[in-house]
Design an enzyme around this catalytic site. Sequence first.
Site, PDB file in Angstrom:
ATOM      1  N   GLN A   1     -18.226  -0.840 -11.706  1.00  0.00           N
ATOM      2  CA  GLN A   1     -17.829   0.564 -11.520  1.00  0.00           C
ATOM      3  C   GLN A   1     -18.146   1.067 -10.112  1.00  0.00           C
ATOM      4  OE1 GLN A   1     -19.635  -0.538 -14.186  1.00  0.00           O
ATOM      5  NE2 GLN A   1     -19.124   0.590 -16.053  1.00  0.00           N
TER       6      GLN A   1
ATOM      7  N   ALA B   1     -20.407  10.578 -18.384  1.00  0.00           N
ATOM      8  CA  ALA B   1     -20.909  11.539 -19.367  1.00  0.00           C
ATOM      9  C   ALA B   1     -20.198  12.891 -19.358  1.00  0.00           C
ATOM     10  CB  ALA B   1     -22.422  11.718 -19.174  1.00  0.00           C
TER      11      ALA B   1
ATOM     12  N   ARG C   1     -18.984   6.436 -28.281  1.00  0.00           N
ATOM     13  CA  ARG C   1     -19.992   5.848 -27.397  1.00  0.00           C
ATOM     14  C   ARG C   1     -21.310   6.566 -27.677  1.00  0.00           C
ATOM     15  NH1 ARG C   1     -18.896   4.431 -21.388  1.00  0.00           N
ATOM     16  NH2 ARG C   1     -20.432   2.864 -21.995  1.00  0.00           N
TER      17      ARG C   1
ATOM     18  N   ASP D   1     -26.491   9.515 -18.603  1.00  0.00           N
ATOM     19  CA  ASP D   1     -25.694   9.641 -19.824  1.00  0.00           C
ATOM     20  C   ASP D   1     -26.448  10.369 -20.921  1.00  0.00           C
ATOM     21  OD1 ASP D   1     -22.980   7.793 -19.897  1.00  0.00           O
ATOM     22  OD2 ASP D   1     -24.407   7.185 -18.362  1.00  0.00           O
TER      23      ASP D   1
END
EC number: 5.3.1.23
Length: 380
Positions: free
Chosen positions: A212, A66, A98, A253
Amino acid sequence: MADQDARSGEDKRPTEIPALRWEEPPEGPVLVLLDQTRLPAEEVELVCTDASALVEAIRSLAVRGAPLLGIAGAYGVALAAVRGFEVEEAAAALAGARPTAVNLAVGVRRAQAAHQEALARTGDTRQAAAAALAAARTLHRQDAEASARMAAHGLALLDELLPAGGHRVLTHCNSGALVSGGEGTAFAVALAAHRSGRLRRLWVDETRPLLQGARLTAYEAARNDMAYTLLTDNAAGSLFAAGEVDAVLVGADRIAADGSVANKVGSYPLAVLARYHHVPFIVVAPVTTVDPDTPDGASIEVEQRPGYEVTEVTAPQVPVTGAGGGIPVAPLGTQAYNPAFDVTPPELVTAIVTEEGVVSPVTAEALAELCARSRQVTIS
Protein backbone atom coordinates in the site's frame (compact mmCIF):
# COMPACT_ATOMS: atom_id res chain seq x y z
CA MET A 1 -20.24 14.13 -10.85
CA ALA A 2 -19.04 13.70 -7.27
CA ASP A 3 -21.48 14.50 -4.50
CA GLN A 4 -20.91 18.19 -3.75
CA ASP A 5 -22.21 18.00 -0.18
CA ALA A 6 -19.67 15.34 0.65
CA ARG A 7 -16.86 17.13 -1.16
CA SER A 8 -17.32 20.61 0.21
CA GLY A 9 -14.49 20.29 2.74
CA GLU A 10 -11.89 19.51 0.09
CA ASP A 11 -9.59 21.86 -1.78
CA LYS A 12 -7.62 19.39 -3.83
CA ARG A 13 -7.36 15.68 -4.54
CA PRO A 14 -4.26 13.83 -5.75
CA THR A 15 -6.32 12.35 -8.58
CA GLU A 16 -9.28 13.50 -10.62
CA ILE A 17 -11.19 10.37 -9.56
CA PRO A 18 -12.51 10.47 -5.97
CA ALA A 19 -12.02 7.41 -3.78
CA LEU A 20 -15.78 7.09 -3.31
CA ARG A 21 -18.92 8.83 -4.50
CA TRP A 22 -22.69 8.40 -4.55
CA GLU A 23 -24.40 8.62 -7.93
CA GLU A 24 -28.00 8.41 -9.06
CA PRO A 25 -28.18 7.27 -12.71
CA PRO A 26 -31.59 6.53 -14.29
CA GLU A 27 -31.36 2.82 -13.44
CA GLY A 28 -31.02 3.54 -9.74
CA PRO A 29 -28.59 4.82 -7.08
CA VAL A 30 -25.11 3.31 -6.91
CA LEU A 31 -21.93 3.71 -4.88
CA VAL A 32 -18.90 4.22 -7.12
CA LEU A 33 -15.45 3.28 -5.79
CA LEU A 34 -11.96 3.83 -7.13
CA ASP A 35 -10.54 0.27 -7.18
CA GLN A 36 -7.41 0.67 -5.10
CA THR A 37 -6.19 -2.83 -5.96
CA ARG A 38 -5.53 -1.59 -9.51
CA LEU A 39 -3.47 1.44 -8.56
CA PRO A 40 -1.10 2.87 -9.62
CA ALA A 41 -1.24 1.12 -13.00
CA GLU A 42 -4.89 1.90 -13.73
CA GLU A 43 -7.56 4.22 -12.38
CA VAL A 44 -10.57 1.89 -12.61
CA GLU A 45 -13.90 2.36 -10.88
CA LEU A 46 -16.19 -0.25 -9.33
CA VAL A 47 -19.93 0.29 -9.27
CA CYS A 48 -21.75 -1.22 -6.28
CA THR A 49 -25.51 -1.65 -6.65
CA ASP A 50 -26.04 -3.44 -3.34
CA ALA A 51 -24.47 -4.06 0.04
CA SER A 52 -23.08 -7.47 -0.87
CA ALA A 53 -21.01 -5.97 -3.68
CA LEU A 54 -19.71 -3.35 -1.27
CA VAL A 55 -18.83 -6.02 1.31
CA GLU A 56 -16.77 -7.81 -1.32
CA ALA A 57 -15.06 -4.55 -2.29
CA ILE A 58 -14.19 -3.94 1.36
CA ARG A 59 -12.82 -7.44 1.90
CA SER A 60 -10.76 -7.34 -1.29
CA LEU A 61 -9.33 -3.92 -0.27
CA ALA A 62 -10.72 -2.21 -3.35
CA VAL A 63 -11.90 0.33 -0.78
CA ARG A 64 -9.86 0.58 2.42
CA GLY A 65 -8.60 2.84 5.19
CA ALA A 66 -10.40 3.42 8.47
CA PRO A 67 -12.14 6.77 7.83
CA LEU A 68 -13.18 5.87 4.28
CA LEU A 69 -14.51 2.50 5.44
CA GLY A 70 -16.79 4.34 7.85
CA ILE A 71 -18.08 6.50 5.02
CA ALA A 72 -18.49 3.46 2.75
CA GLY A 73 -20.37 1.59 5.46
CA ALA A 74 -22.81 4.46 5.92
CA TYR A 75 -23.41 4.75 2.19
CA GLY A 76 -23.84 0.96 2.04
CA VAL A 77 -26.71 1.13 4.53
CA ALA A 78 -28.25 3.97 2.51
CA LEU A 79 -27.84 1.94 -0.69
CA ALA A 80 -29.71 -0.99 0.81
CA ALA A 81 -32.46 1.29 2.07
CA VAL A 82 -32.90 3.25 -1.15
CA ARG A 83 -32.98 0.11 -3.29
CA GLY A 84 -35.44 -1.66 -1.00
CA PHE A 85 -33.17 -4.37 0.41
CA GLU A 86 -33.23 -5.61 4.00
CA VAL A 87 -31.40 -2.84 5.87
CA GLU A 88 -30.65 -4.71 9.09
CA GLU A 89 -29.15 -7.64 7.19
CA ALA A 90 -27.04 -5.32 5.04
CA ALA A 91 -25.85 -3.39 8.09
CA ALA A 92 -24.74 -6.58 9.84
CA ALA A 93 -22.81 -7.79 6.81
CA LEU A 94 -21.11 -4.44 6.29
CA ALA A 95 -20.16 -3.93 9.93
CA GLY A 96 -18.44 -7.32 10.06
CA ALA A 97 -16.59 -7.09 6.75
CA ARG A 98 -13.31 -6.03 8.43
CA PRO A 99 -13.32 -6.50 12.20
CA THR A 100 -10.34 -4.38 13.25
CA ALA A 101 -11.40 -1.15 11.55
CA VAL A 102 -13.76 0.40 14.10
CA ASN A 103 -14.78 3.27 11.80
CA LEU A 104 -16.58 0.82 9.52
CA ALA A 105 -19.01 -0.24 12.25
CA VAL A 106 -19.35 3.37 13.45
CA GLY A 107 -20.41 4.53 10.00
CA VAL A 108 -22.81 1.65 9.56
CA ARG A 109 -24.43 2.29 12.94
CA ARG A 110 -24.82 6.00 12.25
CA ALA A 111 -26.74 5.48 9.01
CA GLN A 112 -28.65 2.55 10.48
CA ALA A 113 -29.75 4.62 13.48
CA ALA A 114 -30.92 7.44 11.21
CA HIS A 115 -32.91 4.95 9.15
CA GLN A 116 -34.49 3.32 12.20
CA GLU A 117 -35.41 6.66 13.79
CA ALA A 118 -37.04 7.99 10.64
CA LEU A 119 -38.90 4.75 10.02
CA ALA A 120 -40.24 4.67 13.58
CA ARG A 121 -41.25 8.31 13.41
CA THR A 122 -42.86 8.38 9.96
CA GLY A 123 -43.50 4.78 8.94
CA ASP A 124 -42.36 5.83 5.46
CA THR A 125 -39.59 3.70 3.94
CA ARG A 126 -38.68 6.43 1.44
CA GLN A 127 -38.18 9.01 4.17
CA ALA A 128 -36.17 6.48 6.17
CA ALA A 129 -33.94 5.80 3.17
CA ALA A 130 -33.45 9.53 2.68
CA ALA A 131 -32.46 9.87 6.33
CA ALA A 132 -29.84 7.13 5.96
CA LEU A 133 -28.40 8.83 2.88
CA ALA A 134 -28.34 12.19 4.64
CA ALA A 135 -26.44 10.61 7.53
CA ALA A 136 -23.87 9.15 5.13
CA ARG A 137 -23.41 12.49 3.38
CA THR A 138 -23.00 14.25 6.70
CA LEU A 139 -20.36 11.74 7.81
CA HIS A 140 -18.55 12.21 4.49
CA ARG A 141 -18.50 15.99 4.92
CA GLN A 142 -17.47 15.77 8.57
CA ASP A 143 -14.56 13.50 7.70
CA ALA A 144 -13.29 16.00 5.14
CA GLU A 145 -13.48 18.74 7.75
CA ALA A 146 -11.78 16.53 10.34
CA SER A 147 -8.97 15.78 7.89
CA ALA A 148 -8.20 19.48 7.48
CA ARG A 149 -8.15 20.03 11.24
CA MET A 150 -5.91 17.00 11.83
CA ALA A 151 -3.47 18.33 9.25
CA ALA A 152 -3.31 21.69 11.02
CA HIS A 153 -2.88 20.15 14.48
CA GLY A 154 -0.30 17.69 13.20
CA LEU A 155 1.79 20.33 11.45
CA ALA A 156 1.76 22.50 14.57
CA LEU A 157 2.94 19.51 16.61
CA LEU A 158 5.75 18.77 14.14
CA ASP A 159 6.90 22.37 14.31
CA GLU A 160 6.85 22.23 18.10
CA LEU A 161 8.80 18.97 18.29
CA LEU A 162 11.15 19.82 15.41
CA PRO A 163 11.74 23.59 15.55
CA ALA A 164 14.65 23.41 13.13
CA GLY A 165 12.23 22.65 10.28
CA GLY A 166 13.13 20.67 7.18
CA HIS A 167 11.08 17.71 8.41
CA ARG A 168 12.11 14.23 7.28
CA VAL A 169 9.06 12.07 7.91
CA LEU A 170 8.67 8.30 7.66
CA THR A 171 5.21 6.88 7.02
CA HIS A 172 3.78 3.38 6.75
CA CYS A 173 0.92 2.03 4.63
CA ASN A 174 -1.39 4.65 3.07
CA SER A 175 -3.21 7.39 4.95
CA GLY A 176 -4.04 10.05 2.36
CA ALA A 177 -7.04 11.00 0.23
CA LEU A 178 -7.51 7.35 -0.70
CA VAL A 179 -8.60 6.57 2.88
CA SER A 180 -10.61 9.69 3.65
CA GLY A 181 -13.37 12.07 2.70
CA GLY A 182 -10.66 14.75 2.69
CA GLU A 183 -6.89 14.61 2.27
CA GLY A 184 -6.31 11.91 4.82
CA THR A 185 -4.85 11.48 8.28
CA ALA A 186 -1.08 11.02 8.66
CA PHE A 187 -0.42 11.77 5.00
CA ALA A 188 -2.45 14.97 5.29
CA VAL A 189 0.01 16.22 7.93
CA ALA A 190 2.96 15.50 5.65
CA LEU A 191 1.12 17.19 2.80
CA ALA A 192 0.54 20.28 4.94
CA ALA A 193 4.25 20.35 5.75
CA HIS A 194 5.04 20.07 2.05
CA ARG A 195 2.71 22.92 1.11
CA SER A 196 4.22 25.14 3.78
CA GLY A 197 7.74 24.41 2.54
CA ARG A 198 8.69 22.52 5.69
CA LEU A 199 8.88 18.95 4.35
CA ARG A 200 12.40 17.97 3.38
CA ARG A 201 11.70 14.30 2.62
CA LEU A 202 8.82 11.84 2.88
CA TRP A 203 10.14 8.34 3.47
CA VAL A 204 7.57 5.80 2.24
CA ASP A 205 7.60 2.24 3.57
CA GLU A 206 6.53 -0.09 0.76
CA THR A 207 4.29 -1.92 3.29
CA ARG A 208 4.37 -5.66 2.73
CA PRO A 209 2.66 -7.80 1.68
CA LEU A 210 0.20 -5.73 -0.40
CA LEU A 211 2.45 -2.73 -0.99
CA GLN A 212 0.00 0.00 0.00
CA GLY A 213 2.95 2.33 0.50
CA ALA A 214 4.60 1.61 -2.84
CA ARG A 215 1.37 1.53 -4.80
CA LEU A 216 -0.78 4.13 -3.03
CA THR A 217 1.26 6.50 -0.88
CA ALA A 218 3.91 6.94 -3.56
CA TYR A 219 1.06 7.51 -6.04
CA GLU A 220 -0.40 10.27 -3.86
CA ALA A 221 3.00 11.79 -3.13
CA ALA A 222 3.84 11.94 -6.83
CA ARG A 223 0.47 13.53 -7.62
CA ASN A 224 1.20 16.24 -5.06
CA ASP A 225 4.80 16.86 -6.27
CA MET A 226 6.24 15.90 -2.88
CA ALA A 227 9.88 14.98 -2.32
CA TYR A 228 9.57 11.30 -1.47
CA THR A 229 11.68 8.15 -1.41
CA LEU A 230 10.39 4.58 -1.33
CA LEU A 231 12.08 1.96 0.85
CA THR A 232 11.55 -1.68 1.76
CA ASP A 233 10.03 -2.13 5.20
CA ASN A 234 13.14 -3.80 6.54
CA ALA A 235 15.33 -0.86 5.46
CA ALA A 236 13.73 1.47 8.00
CA GLY A 237 16.22 0.52 10.71
CA SER A 238 19.16 1.69 8.64
CA LEU A 239 17.42 5.04 8.07
CA PHE A 240 17.00 5.54 11.81
CA ALA A 241 20.59 4.49 12.46
CA ALA A 242 21.80 7.03 9.91
CA GLY A 243 19.83 9.81 11.60
CA GLU A 244 17.68 10.37 8.53
CA VAL A 245 14.25 10.25 10.23
CA ASP A 246 12.91 13.18 12.27
CA ALA A 247 9.43 11.78 12.94
CA VAL A 248 7.18 8.83 12.16
CA LEU A 249 3.60 9.56 11.08
CA VAL A 250 1.05 6.74 10.85
CA GLY A 251 -2.70 6.38 10.84
CA ALA A 252 -4.81 3.97 12.90
CA ASP A 253 -7.62 1.48 12.37
CA ARG A 254 -8.60 1.28 16.03
CA ILE A 255 -7.38 3.03 19.17
CA ALA A 256 -8.26 1.27 22.41
CA ALA A 257 -9.39 3.12 25.53
CA ASP A 258 -5.90 2.87 27.03
CA GLY A 259 -4.26 4.40 23.93
CA SER A 260 -3.07 1.18 22.29
CA VAL A 261 -3.06 1.66 18.52
CA ALA A 262 -3.90 -0.95 15.90
CA ASN A 263 -2.49 0.01 12.52
CA LYS A 264 -1.18 -1.75 9.43
CA VAL A 265 1.20 -4.55 10.38
CA GLY A 266 4.73 -3.18 10.55
CA SER A 267 3.76 -0.10 12.55
CA TYR A 268 4.78 -1.60 15.91
CA PRO A 269 8.38 -2.30 14.81
CA LEU A 270 8.62 1.33 13.67
CA ALA A 271 7.46 2.47 17.11
CA VAL A 272 10.16 0.35 18.75
CA LEU A 273 12.81 1.74 16.41
CA ALA A 274 11.58 5.27 17.00
CA ARG A 275 11.75 4.90 20.76
CA TYR A 276 15.30 3.51 20.63
CA HIS A 277 16.46 6.35 18.37
CA HIS A 278 14.56 9.09 20.27
CA VAL A 279 12.34 9.93 17.30
CA PRO A 280 8.70 11.01 17.81
CA PHE A 281 6.15 8.34 16.84
CA ILE A 282 2.91 10.17 16.01
CA VAL A 283 -0.49 8.62 15.30
CA VAL A 284 -3.02 10.68 13.32
CA ALA A 285 -6.65 9.56 13.38
CA PRO A 286 -10.15 11.00 13.82
CA VAL A 287 -11.90 10.71 17.17
CA THR A 288 -14.20 8.08 15.65
CA THR A 289 -11.21 5.72 15.55
CA VAL A 290 -11.00 5.78 19.36
CA ASP A 291 -13.07 2.88 20.69
CA PRO A 292 -13.95 3.31 24.40
CA ASP A 293 -15.51 -0.18 24.38
CA THR A 294 -12.13 -1.79 23.66
CA PRO A 295 -10.25 -1.49 26.97
CA ASP A 296 -6.70 -2.28 25.82
CA GLY A 297 -4.54 -3.54 23.02
CA ALA A 298 -5.00 -7.19 23.91
CA SER A 299 -8.75 -6.76 23.37
CA ILE A 300 -8.39 -5.59 19.77
CA GLU A 301 -9.44 -8.24 17.28
CA VAL A 302 -6.69 -8.42 14.66
CA GLU A 303 -7.85 -9.43 11.20
CA GLN A 304 -6.01 -12.39 9.68
CA ARG A 305 -5.65 -12.13 5.92
CA PRO A 306 -5.31 -15.03 3.42
CA GLY A 307 -1.92 -16.69 3.27
CA TYR A 308 -1.63 -16.30 -0.49
CA GLU A 309 -1.08 -12.56 0.00
CA VAL A 310 2.32 -13.57 1.41
CA THR A 311 3.10 -16.63 -0.73
CA GLU A 312 2.21 -14.89 -3.98
CA VAL A 313 2.84 -11.48 -5.52
CA THR A 314 0.52 -9.72 -7.92
CA ALA A 315 1.25 -7.15 -10.59
CA PRO A 316 -1.14 -5.60 -13.10
CA GLN A 317 -1.11 -7.11 -16.60
CA VAL A 318 1.23 -9.97 -15.62
CA PRO A 319 0.16 -13.62 -16.16
CA VAL A 320 -0.84 -15.30 -12.90
CA THR A 321 -0.75 -18.95 -11.85
CA GLY A 322 -1.26 -18.96 -8.07
CA ALA A 323 -4.39 -19.93 -6.16
CA GLY A 324 -4.92 -16.35 -5.08
CA GLY A 325 -4.44 -14.93 -8.56
CA GLY A 326 -0.75 -14.05 -8.19
CA ILE A 327 2.72 -15.31 -9.03
CA PRO A 328 3.93 -17.93 -6.49
CA VAL A 329 7.10 -16.95 -4.61
CA ALA A 330 7.09 -19.79 -2.06
CA PRO A 331 6.85 -23.58 -2.42
CA LEU A 332 3.37 -25.00 -2.93
CA GLY A 333 1.70 -25.66 0.42
CA THR A 334 3.74 -23.11 2.38
CA GLN A 335 1.84 -21.83 5.41
CA ALA A 336 1.88 -18.07 5.96
CA TYR A 337 1.35 -15.82 8.97
CA ASN A 338 -0.48 -12.76 7.68
CA PRO A 339 -2.05 -10.44 10.26
CA ALA A 340 -3.41 -7.28 8.67
CA PHE A 341 -2.52 -5.17 11.71
CA ASP A 342 -0.29 -5.04 14.77
CA VAL A 343 -0.81 -3.18 18.02
CA THR A 344 1.48 -0.49 19.42
CA PRO A 345 1.24 0.07 23.20
CA PRO A 346 0.57 3.64 24.37
CA GLU A 347 3.95 4.04 26.02
CA LEU A 348 5.57 3.92 22.56
CA VAL A 349 3.25 6.57 21.11
CA THR A 350 4.53 10.15 21.43
CA ALA A 351 1.17 11.71 20.54
CA ILE A 352 -2.22 10.98 19.04
CA VAL A 353 -3.41 13.78 16.75
CA THR A 354 -7.16 14.12 16.20
CA GLU A 355 -9.43 16.78 14.76
CA GLU A 356 -10.22 17.84 18.34
CA GLY A 357 -6.60 18.28 19.37
CA VAL A 358 -3.48 16.39 20.42
CA VAL A 359 -3.18 13.83 23.20
CA SER A 360 0.35 13.67 24.67
CA PRO A 361 1.34 11.85 26.74
CA VAL A 362 -1.08 9.14 25.67
CA THR A 363 -3.12 7.93 28.65
CA ALA A 364 -6.58 6.46 29.13
CA GLU A 365 -7.63 9.54 31.08
CA ALA A 366 -6.49 11.97 28.38
CA LEU A 367 -8.23 9.97 25.65
CA ALA A 368 -11.46 9.79 27.63
CA GLU A 369 -11.38 13.54 28.16
CA LEU A 370 -10.81 14.12 24.45
CA CYS A 371 -13.73 11.86 23.50
CA ALA A 372 -16.00 13.56 26.02
CA ARG A 373 -15.05 16.96 24.63
CA SER A 374 -15.73 15.72 21.12
CA ARG A 375 -19.20 14.52 22.08
CA GLN A 376 -19.99 17.91 23.60
CA VAL A 377 -18.90 19.66 20.40
CA THR A 378 -21.02 17.30 18.31
CA ILE A 379 -24.11 17.76 20.48
CA SER A 380 -23.80 21.53 20.56
